[in-house]
Motif scaffolding. Structure first.
Motif, short mmCIF file in Angstrom:
data_model
loop_
_atom_site.label_atom_id
_atom_site.label_comp_id
_atom_site.label_asym_id
_atom_site.label_seq_id
_atom_site.Cartn_x
_atom_site.Cartn_y
_atom_site.Cartn_z
N LEU A 39 0.83 -1.21 0.00
CA LEU A 39 0.00 0.00 0.00
C LEU A 39 0.86 1.26 0.00
CD1 LEU A 39 -2.62 -1.21 2.63
CD2 LEU A 39 -2.85 -1.22 0.14
N VAL A 40 1.89 1.28 0.85
CA VAL A 40 2.76 2.45 0.95
C VAL A 40 3.62 2.60 -0.30
CG1 VAL A 40 4.64 3.48 2.29
CG2 VAL A 40 2.78 2.32 3.47
N VAL A 41 4.07 1.47 -0.84
CA VAL A 41 4.92 1.50 -2.04
C VAL A 41 4.22 2.21 -3.18
CG1 VAL A 41 5.81 0.01 -3.87
CG2 VAL A 41 6.44 -0.41 -1.51
N HIS A 42 2.92 2.00 -3.32
CA HIS A 42 2.23 2.62 -4.45
C HIS A 42 2.20 4.14 -4.34
CE1 HIS A 42 1.10 -1.53 -5.31
NE2 HIS A 42 1.03 -1.09 -6.56
N ALA A 43 2.21 4.67 -3.14
CA ALA A 43 2.31 6.13 -2.98
C ALA A 43 3.66 6.61 -3.51
CB ALA A 43 2.14 6.52 -1.52
N ALA A 44 4.72 5.89 -3.17
CA ALA A 44 6.06 6.26 -3.66
C ALA A 44 6.16 6.08 -5.16
CB ALA A 44 7.13 5.43 -2.95
N VAL A 45 5.60 5.00 -5.67
CA VAL A 45 5.68 4.70 -7.11
C VAL A 45 4.96 5.76 -7.94
CG1 VAL A 45 4.86 3.07 -8.87
CG2 VAL A 45 6.07 2.23 -6.85
N VAL A 46 3.89 6.31 -7.42
CA VAL A 46 3.16 7.35 -8.14
C VAL A 46 3.82 8.72 -7.94
CG1 VAL A 46 0.98 8.62 -8.25
CG2 VAL A 46 0.97 6.13 -8.15
N CYS A 47 4.15 9.04 -6.70
CA CYS A 47 4.60 10.40 -6.37
C CYS A 47 6.02 10.71 -6.84
CB CYS A 47 4.48 10.65 -4.88
SG CYS A 47 2.77 10.77 -4.33
N LEU A 48 6.94 9.75 -6.74
CA LEU A 48 8.32 10.06 -7.11
C LEU A 48 8.46 10.42 -8.60
CD1 LEU A 48 11.35 9.69 -5.61
CD2 LEU A 48 11.48 8.21 -7.58
N PRO A 49 7.96 9.61 -9.53
CA PRO A 49 8.08 10.02 -10.94
C PRO A 49 7.29 11.29 -11.27
CG PRO A 49 7.63 7.67 -10.80
CD PRO A 49 7.45 8.25 -9.42
N LEU A 50 6.14 11.46 -10.62
CA LEU A 50 5.35 12.67 -10.85
C LEU A 50 6.11 13.90 -10.34
CD1 LEU A 50 2.62 13.49 -11.99
CD2 LEU A 50 1.67 13.22 -9.70
N ALA A 51 6.72 13.79 -9.17
CA ALA A 51 7.54 14.89 -8.64
C ALA A 51 8.76 15.13 -9.53
CB ALA A 51 7.99 14.57 -7.21
N ALA A 52 9.33 14.05 -10.06
CA ALA A 52 10.47 14.19 -10.96
C ALA A 52 10.08 14.99 -12.21
CB ALA A 52 11.00 12.81 -11.36
N ALA A 87 6.48 16.08 -4.11
CA ALA A 87 7.85 15.69 -3.77
C ALA A 87 7.98 15.38 -2.28
CB ALA A 87 8.83 16.79 -4.19
N THR A 88 7.27 16.12 -1.46
CA THR A 88 7.28 15.87 -0.02
C THR A 88 6.61 14.54 0.31
OG1 THR A 88 7.31 18.25 0.43
CG2 THR A 88 6.62 16.80 2.24
N VAL A 89 5.49 14.26 -0.33
CA VAL A 89 4.83 12.97 -0.13
C VAL A 89 5.75 11.83 -0.56
CG1 VAL A 89 2.90 11.50 -0.87
CG2 VAL A 89 2.49 13.91 -0.32
N ALA A 90 6.44 12.00 -1.68
CA ALA A 90 7.39 10.98 -2.14
C ALA A 90 8.52 10.80 -1.13
CB ALA A 90 7.96 11.35 -3.51
N LEU A 91 9.04 11.91 -0.61
CA LEU A 91 10.12 11.84 0.36
C LEU A 91 9.69 11.11 1.63
CD1 LEU A 91 13.04 12.69 1.06
CD2 LEU A 91 12.07 14.76 2.05
N ILE A 92 8.45 11.23 2.01
CA ILE A 92 7.94 10.52 3.18
C ILE A 92 7.63 9.06 2.83
CG2 ILE A 92 5.98 10.39 4.78
CD1 ILE A 92 5.88 13.52 4.56
N ALA A 93 7.08 8.82 1.65
CA ALA A 93 6.65 7.47 1.26
C ALA A 93 7.83 6.53 1.03
CB ALA A 93 5.78 7.54 0.01
N VAL A 94 8.95 7.04 0.54
CA VAL A 94 10.09 6.16 0.24
C VAL A 94 10.64 5.50 1.51
CG1 VAL A 94 12.45 6.09 -0.63
CG2 VAL A 94 10.66 7.21 -1.97
N ARG A 139 13.69 -0.19 -11.03
CA ARG A 139 14.50 -1.38 -10.74
C ARG A 139 14.00 -2.09 -9.48
NH1 ARG A 139 20.01 -0.55 -9.71
NH2 ARG A 139 20.33 -2.73 -10.22
N ALA A 140 13.73 -1.32 -8.43
CA ALA A 140 13.25 -1.91 -7.18
C ALA A 140 11.86 -2.52 -7.38
CB ALA A 140 13.22 -0.86 -6.08
N GLY A 141 11.03 -1.84 -8.11
CA GLY A 141 9.68 -2.36 -8.38
C GLY A 141 9.71 -3.64 -9.19
#
Length: 157
Positions: free
Chosen positions: A10-23, A47-54, A145-147
């Motif tokens: 569940l948490v990984v999907h927040a990072a998977v969506v937010c990190l590339p979108l923030a990028a 970007a803040t959500v991604a930083l927390i989710a990772v 890669r991690a995914g």
């Protein structure tokens, strides 16, 4: 566990969506000042959500690994997942710097602050653009890669 499900997916999907979108948003802000003036609050938030989710993803993954047991695939996935955080930090710093430059220094053409910018401004913008590219591209590649290794771990059984 969250409603009987492991927290990690569940948490990984927040990072998977937010990190590339923030990028994408941070790189747009670095190279397209008109976009920076419109997007900086949303990009900084994502970007803040991604930083927390990772790190939450890494932590919940370690908990899940303790529950299911270690093997070579899980260990490889853990190592690749831990490589995402430094890029997420760099990306967040770039998003923060570009947001501050946009908000307070008038990043971009046709700015009321254009004539009053200090000498170091151009150099700082170049550094922030480089950080946006390194954090954005590196973080997205590390996340993919991690995914991929995580999917192999789940579906190889």
């Amino acid at each position: 566990m969250f409603f009987g499900l492991p927290l990690h997916p569940l948490v990984v999907h927040a990072a998977v969506v937010c990190l590339p979108l923030a990028a994408l948003g941070t790189i747009l802000m670095a190279f397209w000042p008109a976009a920076a003036r419109r997007l900086w609050p949303a990009v900084l938030f994502v970007a803040t959500v991604a930083l927390i989710a990772v790190p939450l993803s890494v932590s919940s993954g370690e908990t899940l690994a303790d529950t299911v047991g270690e093997n070579a695939l899980i260990e490889a996935h853990e190592e690749q997942g831990e490589q995402v955080l430094p890029f997420a930090i760099v990306l967040w710093l770039a998003a923060l710097g570009l947001s501050l430059a946009t908000r307070f220094m008038g990043h971009g053409r046709h700015s009321p602050h254009e004539g009053t910018r200090p000498r170091w401004y151009v150099g700082a913008m170049i550094v922030l653009a480089i950080l946006a590219l390194v954090g954005g591209v590196g973080g997205t590649v590390a996340m993919v890669r991690a995914g991929h290794s995580g999917a192999e771990t789940v579906w190889s059984k």
